[in-house]
Design a protein around this motif. Structure first.
Motif, PDB file in Angstrom:
ATOM      1  N   GLY A 195     -42.807   5.203  12.288  1.00  0.00           N
ATOM      2  CA  GLY A 195     -42.083   5.068  10.998  1.00  0.00           C
ATOM      3  C   GLY A 195     -42.489   6.180  10.027  1.00  0.00           C
ATOM      4  O   GLY A 195     -41.705   6.868   9.242  1.00  0.00           O
ATOM      5  N   SER A 196     -43.870   6.099   9.804  1.00  0.00           N
ATOM      6  CA  SER A 196     -44.702   7.068   9.039  1.00  0.00           C
ATOM      7  C   SER A 196     -44.319   8.490   9.242  1.00  0.00           C
ATOM      8  O   SER A 196     -44.063   9.229   8.553  1.00  0.00           O
ATOM      9  CB  SER A 196     -46.088   6.714   9.039  1.00  0.00           C
ATOM     10  N   LEU A 197     -44.282   8.716  10.515  1.00  0.00           N
ATOM     11  CA  LEU A 197     -43.964   9.984  10.830  1.00  0.00           C
ATOM     12  C   LEU A 197     -42.582  10.761  10.366  1.00  0.00           C
ATOM     13  O   LEU A 197     -42.547  11.715  10.059  1.00  0.00           O
ATOM     14  CB  LEU A 197     -44.447  10.231  12.478  1.00  0.00           C
ATOM     15  N   VAL A 198     -41.373   9.671  10.722  1.00  0.00           N
ATOM     16  CA  VAL A 198     -40.395  10.168  10.396  1.00  0.00           C
ATOM     17  C   VAL A 198     -40.022  10.029   8.871  1.00  0.00           C
ATOM     18  O   VAL A 198     -39.443  11.092   8.425  1.00  0.00           O
ATOM     19  CB  VAL A 198     -39.164   9.097  10.894  1.00  0.00           C
ATOM     20  N   LEU A 211     -42.598  11.203   6.728  1.00  0.00           N
ATOM     21  CA  LEU A 211     -43.285  12.313   6.350  1.00  0.00           C
ATOM     22  C   LEU A 211     -42.258  13.654   6.818  1.00  0.00           C
ATOM     23  O   LEU A 211     -42.160  14.558   6.083  1.00  0.00           O
ATOM     24  CB  LEU A 211     -44.545  12.390   7.014  1.00  0.00           C
ATOM     25  N   ALA A 212     -41.390  13.523   7.857  1.00  0.00           N
ATOM     26  CA  ALA A 212     -40.754  14.641   8.337  1.00  0.00           C
ATOM     27  C   ALA A 212     -39.580  14.504   7.385  1.00  0.00           C
ATOM     28  O   ALA A 212     -39.124  15.831   6.867  1.00  0.00           O
ATOM     29  CB  ALA A 212     -40.168  14.201   9.654  1.00  0.00           C
ATOM     30  N   GLY A 213     -38.941  13.600   6.816  1.00  0.00           N
ATOM     31  CA  GLY A 213     -38.105  13.448   6.087  1.00  0.00           C
ATOM     32  C   GLY A 213     -38.360  14.125   4.625  1.00  0.00           C
ATOM     33  O   GLY A 213     -37.617  15.186   4.078  1.00  0.00           O
ATOM     34  N   ALA A 214     -39.707  13.734   4.033  1.00  0.00           N
ATOM     35  CA  ALA A 214     -40.069  14.356   2.919  1.00  0.00           C
ATOM     36  C   ALA A 214     -40.554  15.834   3.076  1.00  0.00           C
ATOM     37  O   ALA A 214     -40.174  16.585   2.118  1.00  0.00           O
ATOM     38  CB  ALA A 214     -41.623  13.732   2.520  1.00  0.00           C
ATOM     39  N   GLY A 215     -40.883  16.542   4.232  1.00  0.00           N
ATOM     40  CA  GLY A 215     -40.993  17.702   4.425  1.00  0.00           C
ATOM     41  C   GLY A 215     -39.887  18.537   4.397  1.00  0.00           C
ATOM     42  O   GLY A 215     -39.715  19.493   3.743  1.00  0.00           O
ATOM     43  N   MET A 231     -33.147   1.942  10.923  1.00  0.00           N
ATOM     44  CA  MET A 231     -33.615   2.401   9.770  1.00  0.00           C
ATOM     45  C   MET A 231     -34.207   3.847   9.814  1.00  0.00           C
ATOM     46  O   MET A 231     -33.856   4.591   8.833  1.00  0.00           O
ATOM     47  CB  MET A 231     -34.737   1.229   9.219  1.00  0.00           C
ATOM     48  N   ILE A 232     -34.323   4.538  10.933  1.00  0.00           N
ATOM     49  CA  ILE A 232     -35.297   5.651  11.010  1.00  0.00           C
ATOM     50  C   ILE A 232     -34.518   6.550  11.933  1.00  0.00           C
ATOM     51  O   ILE A 232     -35.203   7.760  12.023  1.00  0.00           O
ATOM     52  CB  ILE A 232     -36.645   5.700  11.222  1.00  0.00           C
ATOM     53  N   VAL A 233     -33.571   6.130  12.503  1.00  0.00           N
ATOM     54  CA  VAL A 233     -32.952   6.967  13.354  1.00  0.00           C
ATOM     55  C   VAL A 233     -31.220   7.038  13.182  1.00  0.00           C
ATOM     56  O   VAL A 233     -30.844   8.267  12.974  1.00  0.00           O
ATOM     57  CB  VAL A 233     -32.980   6.530  14.970  1.00  0.00           C
ATOM     58  N   ILE A 234     -30.620   5.997  13.234  1.00  0.00           N
ATOM     59  CA  ILE A 234     -29.055   5.859  12.933  1.00  0.00           C
ATOM     60  C   ILE A 234     -28.910   6.278  11.473  1.00  0.00           C
ATOM     61  O   ILE A 234     -28.075   7.127  11.196  1.00  0.00           O
ATOM     62  CB  ILE A 234     -28.853   4.443  13.146  1.00  0.00           C
ATOM     63  N   ALA A 235     -29.624   5.405  10.652  1.00  0.00           N
ATOM     64  CA  ALA A 235     -29.292   5.836   9.153  1.00  0.00           C
ATOM     65  C   ALA A 235     -29.427   7.390   8.820  1.00  0.00           C
ATOM     66  O   ALA A 235     -28.455   7.816   8.171  1.00  0.00           O
ATOM     67  CB  ALA A 235     -30.175   4.897   8.229  1.00  0.00           C
ATOM     68  N   PRO A 236     -30.492   7.814   9.102  1.00  0.00           N
ATOM     69  CA  PRO A 236     -30.532   9.277   8.864  1.00  0.00           C
ATOM     70  C   PRO A 236     -29.762  10.252   9.226  1.00  0.00           C
ATOM     71  O   PRO A 236     -29.009  11.137   8.839  1.00  0.00           O
ATOM     72  CB  PRO A 236     -31.946   9.789   9.127  1.00  0.00           C
ATOM     73  N   LEU A 237     -29.293   9.874  10.423  1.00  0.00           N
ATOM     74  CA  LEU A 237     -28.298  10.692  11.232  1.00  0.00           C
ATOM     75  C   LEU A 237     -26.828  10.437  10.517  1.00  0.00           C
ATOM     76  O   LEU A 237     -26.027  11.386  10.383  1.00  0.00           O
ATOM     77  CB  LEU A 237     -27.935  10.299  12.533  1.00  0.00           C
TER      78      LEU A 237
END
Length: 271
Positions: free
Chosen positions: A242-245, A247-251, A99-105
């Protein structure tokens, strides 16, 4: 060379993991969903490699795609899938990789032009539908959130562990819904940026809530044989990294948005 690497990585888990698609210790009905998953992943990867010869990826898109596929193969067929059967925290690690590594890649890789270059009209209806759906980040965030909560209910969680077919369906739900979610957010147009940020905020809140429930739960949610401390660790893994990822995406989305505004202002400034 990329084709050889693709084949090697797909065949490697067969001898390295208990859940490899060619593991002779599993019954045929248990191996079939694994073999089907391997064929689908291998086909998608191979078609992308062929498509890169027709439509050249921009920047580091090819790197993101190959990296995502390598992680997917090891997350689905590697030893972590075997360990996840007895460890709630390692099961959560597997889910978080989806959910937070493969999908955003995958979202950053933008593989649709390469796949369409190979498949032509066969893929056009699906790709057009995906592009239209990407205009609604909040709706896709709600779809992805529904997949997360549904598959983390105790009954379906245990069903996925006990049945290989449902296990494969669970993985597909996480990967596909997360890809759509990240695609709509990371590739949002300037007009859609507020919606993308709202979608990420919504996902951040409800995944944090689920992580908190797992962390502060007084009893094991997924069977009495499960260790409570292991479940609490799983909740922390969903909650904090998960929260850090998110937040990084929003940033990153906000930075791209502001950069476009500053560039337009600079272009409009009189000489």
């Amino acid at each position: 060379m990329p084709v050889m690497l693709c084949a090697l990585i797909l065949l490697l888990p067969a001898s390295a993991a208990a859940h490899g698609p060619f593991d002779s210790h599993l019954h045929l009905d248990e191996r079939l969903p694994l073999m089907l998953s391997a064929v689908l992943l291998g086909s998608a990867w191979l078609l992308y490699i062929i498509g890169c010869r027709k439509v050249r990826p921009h920047g580091r898109e090819a790197l993101w795609m190959h990296l995502a596929m390598v992680i997917t193969v090891f997350a689905v067929f590697g030893p972590i899938d075997d360990w996840a059967e007895t460890s709630t925290s390692l099961h959560m690690v597997q889910h978080m990789l989806f959910m937070i590594v493969i999908a955003p890649l995958w979202a950053l890789a933008r593989p649709l032009p390469q796949w369409r270059a190979v498949l032509g009209g066969w893929l056009r209806p699906l790709s057009d539908a995906l592009l239209r759906g990407g205009r609604y980040p909040v709706a896709l965030a709600m779809l992805h959130g529904a997949m997360i909560w549904i598959w983390h209910t105790p009954s379906l969680y245990m069903l996925a562990l006990e049945n290989t077919w449902w296990h494969a369906i669970e993985h597909a739900c996480f990967l596909f819904s997360a890809w759509l979610f990240w695609w709509s957010c990371l590739r949002a147009s300037p007009r859609q940026v507020p919606h993308a940020l709202m979608a990420i905020l919504l996902t951040l809140m409800h995944t944090g809530l689920l992580g908190a429930l797992l962390t502060f739960g007084n009893t094991p949610f997924y069977g009495e044989s499960r260790d409570l401390a292991d479940q609490q660790l799983a909740g922390l893994l969903m909650w904090v990294p998960g929260s850090l990822v998110y937040l990084a995406g929003a940033g990153w989305i906000s930075w791209r948005w502001l950069t476009r505004i500053w560039r337009r202002q600079a272009d409009a400034r009189p000489l």
